[in-house]
Design a protein around this motif. Structure first.
Motif, short mmCIF file in Angstrom:
data_model
loop_
_atom_site.label_atom_id
_atom_site.label_comp_id
_atom_site.label_asym_id
_atom_site.label_seq_id
_atom_site.Cartn_x
_atom_site.Cartn_y
_atom_site.Cartn_z
N ILE A 32 19.02 -87.59 -15.81
CA ILE A 32 20.37 -87.13 -16.12
C ILE A 32 21.42 -87.90 -15.35
O ILE A 32 22.52 -88.16 -15.86
N ARG A 33 21.11 -88.33 -14.14
CA ARG A 33 22.09 -89.09 -13.37
C ARG A 33 22.35 -90.46 -13.99
O ARG A 33 23.47 -90.97 -13.93
N ASP A 34 21.33 -91.06 -14.64
CA ASP A 34 21.53 -92.33 -15.31
C ASP A 34 22.34 -92.15 -16.59
O ASP A 34 23.13 -93.03 -16.96
N ILE A 35 22.14 -91.04 -17.27
CA ILE A 35 22.93 -90.77 -18.48
C ILE A 35 24.40 -90.62 -18.12
O ILE A 35 25.29 -91.12 -18.83
N LEU A 36 24.68 -89.93 -17.02
CA LEU A 36 26.07 -89.79 -16.59
C LEU A 36 26.66 -91.13 -16.20
O LEU A 36 27.86 -91.38 -16.43
N SER A 37 25.86 -92.01 -15.62
CA SER A 37 26.36 -93.34 -15.26
C SER A 37 26.72 -94.15 -16.50
O SER A 37 27.74 -94.86 -16.53
N VAL A 38 25.90 -94.04 -17.54
CA VAL A 38 26.21 -94.74 -18.79
C VAL A 38 27.45 -94.15 -19.44
O VAL A 38 28.29 -94.87 -20.00
N ALA A 39 27.58 -92.82 -19.36
CA ALA A 39 28.76 -92.18 -19.96
C ALA A 39 30.04 -92.57 -19.24
O ALA A 39 31.12 -92.56 -19.84
N ASP A 40 29.94 -92.93 -17.95
CA ASP A 40 31.13 -93.35 -17.20
C ASP A 40 31.69 -94.69 -17.65
O ASP A 40 32.79 -95.08 -17.24
N LEU A 41 30.94 -95.42 -18.49
CA LEU A 41 31.45 -96.69 -18.99
C LEU A 41 32.67 -96.52 -19.88
O LEU A 41 33.43 -97.47 -20.08
N GLY A 42 32.83 -95.33 -20.43
CA GLY A 42 34.02 -95.04 -21.21
C GLY A 42 33.87 -95.35 -22.68
O GLY A 42 32.93 -96.04 -23.10
N PRO A 43 34.80 -94.87 -23.50
CA PRO A 43 34.71 -95.08 -24.96
C PRO A 43 34.96 -96.52 -25.38
O PRO A 43 34.66 -96.88 -26.51
N THR A 44 35.53 -97.35 -24.52
CA THR A 44 35.76 -98.75 -24.88
C THR A 44 34.46 -99.53 -25.00
O THR A 44 34.38 -100.51 -25.73
N CYS A 45 33.42 -99.13 -24.26
CA CYS A 45 32.10 -99.74 -24.36
C CYS A 45 31.26 -98.96 -25.36
O CYS A 45 31.31 -97.73 -25.41
N ARG A 46 30.49 -99.67 -26.19
CA ARG A 46 29.70 -99.00 -27.22
C ARG A 46 28.66 -98.08 -26.61
O ARG A 46 28.45 -96.97 -27.09
#
Length: 723
Positions: A32-46
């Protein structure tokens, strides 16, 4: 001639170029911590845009997520409050009550909450019930009594809306004094309830009973339930509050699970009060000892059948004919399940398995451990090979034939064992078919001398027919009938025939063909006297790259004075690159230092349990090196020959060093003498339930896990759509 130029127009395959459906599947396997890290990339990143999709956080399974911290859970609840519908935080034992108290669990769309075997306080649970009107499924631990002034009307209304309820009682403290009652009693009749389960948590005093005032059958409408489970612990601890003599099978019920099988009102079709309703019911899962009449039409849809311990059951052929959809069957310790008697003659009848094969029954899980087939030929493996859909299987050692070259093991010295094993196949040979590796396993090396032999060790093995016929096996257990673990004294058998069953050795080369199961991820070997050199263990870890769970107990000739296979075991662990759970129980364990050094090669190791009477750890550095090399190790249990104070000091030193970086770390180092007699309960009481149940206590696992109510609903919905 010049080489042709490579096509440079081909686009490189990257993670960002994958379809969204594949990325969603990849995110399911990430912490779950890795999923949150990917989500922090923001909507500008696919990738960030996909990870922020509400469907990613809709179903959160955090059970046994050993790296979960309070801060990570707090961030998750704050950011995804409106997206979470399914939350499973069961077995998160490392989160303290203060951690749960500081979190905001007000999730407006939450429909399912599982908080069993955690330290979730009642105040936090009350907040969830009071602020979550959409909650329909609740699983929790009842650890204290509740006064009527401590529960609000909003929480009671949420209890009335529940459709599924699972409760784990702690005997003796599930209901307090001075007007305190169980939380279960405030729901009154639970008119919308469809599924109910009750069990008791582990306690030091197994004879402690509950102090509940209300009876469960007065609170829970059993006649309206579609799925209910009564655990053995609840049956023993809630004798005053549960009366199962009035619980009857109705047309609504599709899943009935009784651990001890005390369901006496399930009777045959001739009974007046069941003949009108039982044929209309569709039973999906059934677990009990007192087996009902399985000829009724209501059992034709049966998929899970667990009748372990039913010593009088003789209707296996009836099950094979009447249950065409059966997927899981547990017959462990059903001593008469395979017996036939005619004119005072008794023999083992395997015709039921032939009926399963002829009817093409989709049987996936089969447990026949604890039986005594004692067949002269290899008939059992040949018949089971007719079931190619088997995924997991548990067999008794006496199910393999007793060979003439076998050697009785009682009373042999070390030199006698060494000399006699040479006549029982000291070397392993392959035929041309096996040497070409057509079974898909590296196996052992081929030499010029071995190719001259006419007898192939792999093709002539007792398990070769089973391995060839059932190529999809993922879990395999081979257990001596009557085997009793050191930490399970209640299961010890006093029958001398049972104790000596399996003492005739089969060659160790019998186990070599297990290495042909390429998808094997769980292996349990217990009470095998033929394990001398451990070369079969080396072949298994080389040929089974997916092996994740390895449990070994009481290997070698009785009374285990010489632990001859340790060199082979240490060599085998070097090839177990994906091993996560390792359990070894050997009374006379030698070369403890070599064993710990070999465990350092298992980089993905998460849990280790070593139980020995004579093995000794010389220095703390031996355990510290294992913890340092295996960075994912969160459970270390060592019961050995050591001083009490030294064990306590080592245990505290490891916790102080690695606990900050591993929040779920559990270390248990105790003396073997402290666990003797009745003190083993004191030790088990300090172990988290998930480790105690899955690792510490030795128990068979094949065909023991019944489908949950959520899984049953999915099956029913799929069948409804097909109709």
């Amino acid at each position: 001639m010049a080489r042709p130029k490579r096509d440079t127009d081909m686009t490189a395959l990257t993670l960002d170029s994958l379809p969204a459906e594949i990325i969603f599947k990849i995110l399911e396997f990430l912490p779950i911590r890795d999923i949150l890290s990917v989500a922090d990339l923001g909507p500008t990143c696919r990738l960030g845009w996909i990870a922020n999709d509400p469907s990613v956080f809709r179903n959160l399974t955090l059970s046994k997520c050993f790296h979960l911290t309070r801060d990570t859970l707090k961030l998750l609840l704050a950011r995804r409050r409106d997206d979470i519908q399914y939350l499973d935080i069961s077995n998160c034992y490392w989160l303290a009550p203060e951690d749960f108290g500081s979190l905001d669990f007000r999730l407006p769309n939450l429909r399912h909450l599982d908080a069993r075997h955690t330290h979730l306080p009642f105040k936090t649970l009350h907040k969830i019930l009071a602020h979550t009107k959409s909650l329909r499924s609740l699983s929790y631990d009842q650890t204290c009594g509740v006064k009527i002034c401590d529960i609000s009307r909003a929480a009671v209304r949420t209890l009335h809306r529940l459709r599924e309820l699972n409760v784990v009682y702690i005997p003796g403290i599930c209901a307090g004094k001075n007007g305190e009652r169980s939380l279960l009693e405030y729901g009154k009749k639970y008119r919308k309830l469809e599924a109910f389960g009750v069990d008791a948590g582990y306690t030091e005093n197994v004879d402690m009973e509950c102090s509940c005032g209300a009876r469960l059958d007065d609170v829970i409408p059993f006649e309206n339930l579609k799925h209910f489970m009564i655990g053995q612990g609840a049956r023993d601890a809630h004798r005053r509050s549960v009366d199962f003599n009035f619980v009857s099978l109705t047309a609504n019920q599709c899943s009935v699970l009784f651990t001890d099988g005390c369901f006496r009102t399930v009777k045959s079709q001739g009974d007046d009060h069941l003949s009108a309703t039982a044929p209309q019911a569709k039973i999906f899962s059934l677990q009990m000892v007192h087996v009902p009449d399985l000829k009724l039409p209501s059992y034709r849809s049966l998929r899970y059948l667990n009748i372990a311990g039913s010593v009088e059951f003789t209707g296996l052929c009836t099950v094979a004919r009447n249950c065409p959809l059966l997927e899981s069957l547990n017959l462990s310790f059903c001593r008469d399940a395979l017996k036939k008697v005619y004119k005072c003659e008794e023999w083992t009848d395997l015709s039921a398995f032939r009926i399963f094969a002829a009817a093409k029954t989709p049987l996936k899980h089969l447990n026949i451990s604890g039986l005594h087939p004692h067949l002269p030929d290899n008939e059992l493996c040949e018949v089971l090979a007719l079931l190619p859909g088997l995924v997991s299987i548990s067999l008794p050692v006496c199910g393999l034939p007793e060979r003439k070259v076998s050697v009785p093991v009682d009373g042999l010295t070390f030199s006698q064992i060494r000399s006699r094993t040479r006549s029982c196949g000291a070397e392993d040979f392959k035929c041309d078919h096996c040497s070409r590796n057509e079974w898909g396993s590296p196996g052992t090396s081929i030499t010029k001398e071995s190719t001259k032999q006419e007898v192939c060790t792999y093709c002539t093995s007792d398990l070769s027919q089973l391995v060839k016929g059932c190529s999809k096996i993922r879990s395999f257990e081979l257990i001596k009938t009557g085997f009793a673990s050191f930490l399970s004294p209640r299961s010890a058998s006093k029958d001398e025939d049972v104790i000596r069953c399996g003492d005739i050795m089969d060659p160790e080369s019998t186990l070599l063909c297990i290495s042909r199961w390429r998808h094997l991820n769980s292996l349990v070997l217990a009470g095998l006297p033929s394990i001398f050199h451990g070369r079969s263990l080396v072949a298994i870890t080389q040929g089974c790259p997916e092996l994740r769970r390895l449990s070994l107990a009481h290997l070698g000739p009785h009374p285990y004075d010489q632990c001859l296979f340790m060199e082979g075991l240490c060599e085998a662990l070097k090839y177990a690159k994906r091993l996560q759970d390792f359990r070894l129980e050997q009374p006379k364990l030698v070369a403890m230092q070599s064993l710990l050094q070999s465990l350092q090669c298992c980089k993905r190791l998460q849990r280790v349990c070593v139980i020995t009477q004579c093995g000794r750890i010389k220095a703390l550095e031996e355990l510290d090196d294992v913890m340092d090399r295996c960075t994912e190790l969160v459970c270390l249990q060592v019961i050995c020959n050591a001083y009490f104070e030294l064990c306590a000091n080592w245990q505290q030193a490891l916790l102080n060093k690695y606990k900050p970086s591993r929040p779920a770390l559990h270390v248990l180092i105790v003396s073997y003498k402290k666990c003797e007699a009745t003190r083993w309960r004191d030790v088990c009481n300090k172990i988290p339930f998930v480790h105690l149940d899955e690792l510490t206590l030795f128990q068979t696992r094949v065909a023991t896990q019944a489908p949950s109510w959520r899984e049953i609903k999915k099956i029913r919905q799929r069948e409804h759509m097909e109709d």
